[in-house]
Design an enzyme around this catalytic site. Structure first.
Site, mmCIF file in Angstrom:
data_model
loop_
_atom_site.group_PDB
_atom_site.id
_atom_site.type_symbol
_atom_site.label_atom_id
_atom_site.label_comp_id
_atom_site.label_asym_id
_atom_site.label_seq_id
_atom_site.Cartn_x
_atom_site.Cartn_y
_atom_site.Cartn_z
ATOM 1 N N TYR A 230 -134.435 16.292 3.316
ATOM 2 C CA TYR A 230 -135.078 17.532 2.868
ATOM 3 C C TYR A 230 -134.236 18.202 1.790
ATOM 4 O O TYR A 230 -134.744 18.589 0.727
ATOM 5 C CB TYR A 230 -135.266 18.463 4.066
ATOM 6 N N LYS B 12 -135.361 18.638 -2.085
ATOM 7 C CA LYS B 12 -135.493 19.967 -2.687
ATOM 8 C C LYS B 12 -134.542 20.139 -3.872
ATOM 9 O O LYS B 12 -134.877 20.834 -4.842
ATOM 10 C CB LYS B 12 -135.258 21.052 -1.627
#
Length: 261
Positions: A156, A160
Site C-alpha cells: 500500500y 501510494k
C-alpha cells in the site's frame, strides 16, 4: 468560483465510501458523473441515489480497473454517451495488511495492480479524449502513505508513493494539452476499508482496537479526529474545477495535521 456544471467525470470505486462522496459532490455542482465500479449493482444504486438528490446526472459502468479491455470499454461507453471526458478520479483501492516476511506475493501483486495498474490504465484510456477536447483533470487517490510509512502496509505504501511519480509524469506530458494531474492524500477516513483494518491491526500488533484508533491511526493528528469523506470530496472538487495548469503535478494532504509539509 469554478464550476463542474455539465463536465463529464469518471470516478472509479465510486459505489461507496470516498468515491461515492466525490461523485455526489461533483453532481451537486451539476456534473455528469460515472460510477465506475466492479460491483455493478451497488454502482447502479449509487447512481440512482445521485440522480434522485442532485442537479447532476449519474450513470453506472462496470469496471475492473486492472482489466485493460474492461477499462477501455467503459471509457468508450462514457464518451459515446456523453461525448467527452473532463475529469478522471482514480480512486478504486483495497487494503491488505501483513508484515513483509508474511506477505503473500499474490496479495502484494493484487494490491499493486488495483492501485497502480488501475491509475495507469484509466489514465491511458482518458488522455486521448482529453487531448482532443483541449484539456481535462486527472486525480489520483493517494494517502498520507504517499509521504509516510506504516508497519504492515508494504504494498500500500509502495503503491501510494508510486502514484506521485505517475501523476508527475502525466502532468509533464499533458501540460501542453491542458491536462492537469494531481494527487489527493487523505489521512485516516472512517470507511469500511479502514473499519476492517482496526481488528486486523489489533491482532497483528497485540493491542486493543481502541488503541489502534487512538494511537496508531489518529495519534499524530492535532485533534484525534478521523478525516471525513466530505472533506476529501471538497479537495477533489477543488482540484477538478481548478481553471488552469498553475496547479498540476501536486499533492495535497488532508489529515487533521497527521502529516504536515
Amino acid at each position: 468560483m469554478s464550476t463542474l456544471e455539465n463536465k463529464v467525470c469518471i470516478v472509479t470505486g465510486a459505489a461507496s465510501g470516498i468515491g461515492k462522496a466525490i461523485a455526489t459532490r461533483y453532481a451537486e455542482d451539476g456534473a455528469k458523473v460515472v460510477i465506475a465500479d466492479l460491483k455493478i449493482d451497488a454502482a447502479r444504486k449509487a447512481a440512482e441515489e445521485i440522480n434522485a438528490k442532485t442537479k447532476g446526472e449519474a450513470m453506472a459502468v462496470e469496471m475492473d480497473v486492472t482489466d485493460e479491455d474492461m477499462v477501455n470499454a467503459g471509457v468508450q461507453k462514457v464518451a459515446a454517451t456523453w461525448g467527452r471526458i473532463d475529469v478522471l478520479v482514480s480512486n478504486a483501492g483495497v487494503q491488505i495488511v501483513h508484515k513483509v516476511e508474511d506477505f503473500p506475493f499474490a496479495e502484494w501483486k493484487k494490491l499493486l495492480a488495483i492501485h497502480l495498474d488501475g491509475a495507469f490504465l484509466t489514465s491511458k484510456a482518458v488522455i486521448p479524449h482529453m487531448k482532443r477536447q483541449g484539456g481535462g483533470a486527472i486525480l489520483f487517490m493517494g494517502s498520507v502513505h504517499s509521504k509516510e510509512a506504516s508497519a504492515l502496509k508494504a504494498p500500500y505504501v509502495t503503491a501510494k508513493h508510486g502514484l506521485l511519480g505517475l501523476a508527475r509524469v502525466i502532468a509533464k506530458e499533458g501540460g501542453e494539452h491542458g491536462i492537469r494531474t494531481n494527487v489527493i492524500c487523505p489521512g485516516f477516513v472512517k470507511t469500511p476499508l479502514v473499519e476492517k483494518q482496526i481488528p486486523e491491526q489489533a491482532q497483528d500488533l497485540g493491542i486493543s482496537e481502541d488503541e489502534v484508533i487512538s494511537k496508531v491511526m489518529l495519534g499524530e493528528t492535532v485533534d484525534t479526529e478521523f478525516t471525513t469523506v466530505e472533506d476529501i470530496a471538497a479537495v477533489a472538487h477543488f482540484f477538478a474545477a481548478f481553471p488552469s495548469n498553475a496547479l498540476t503535478g501536486q499533492s495535497l494532504v488532508a489529515s487533521h495535521g497527521w502529516y504536515m509539509n
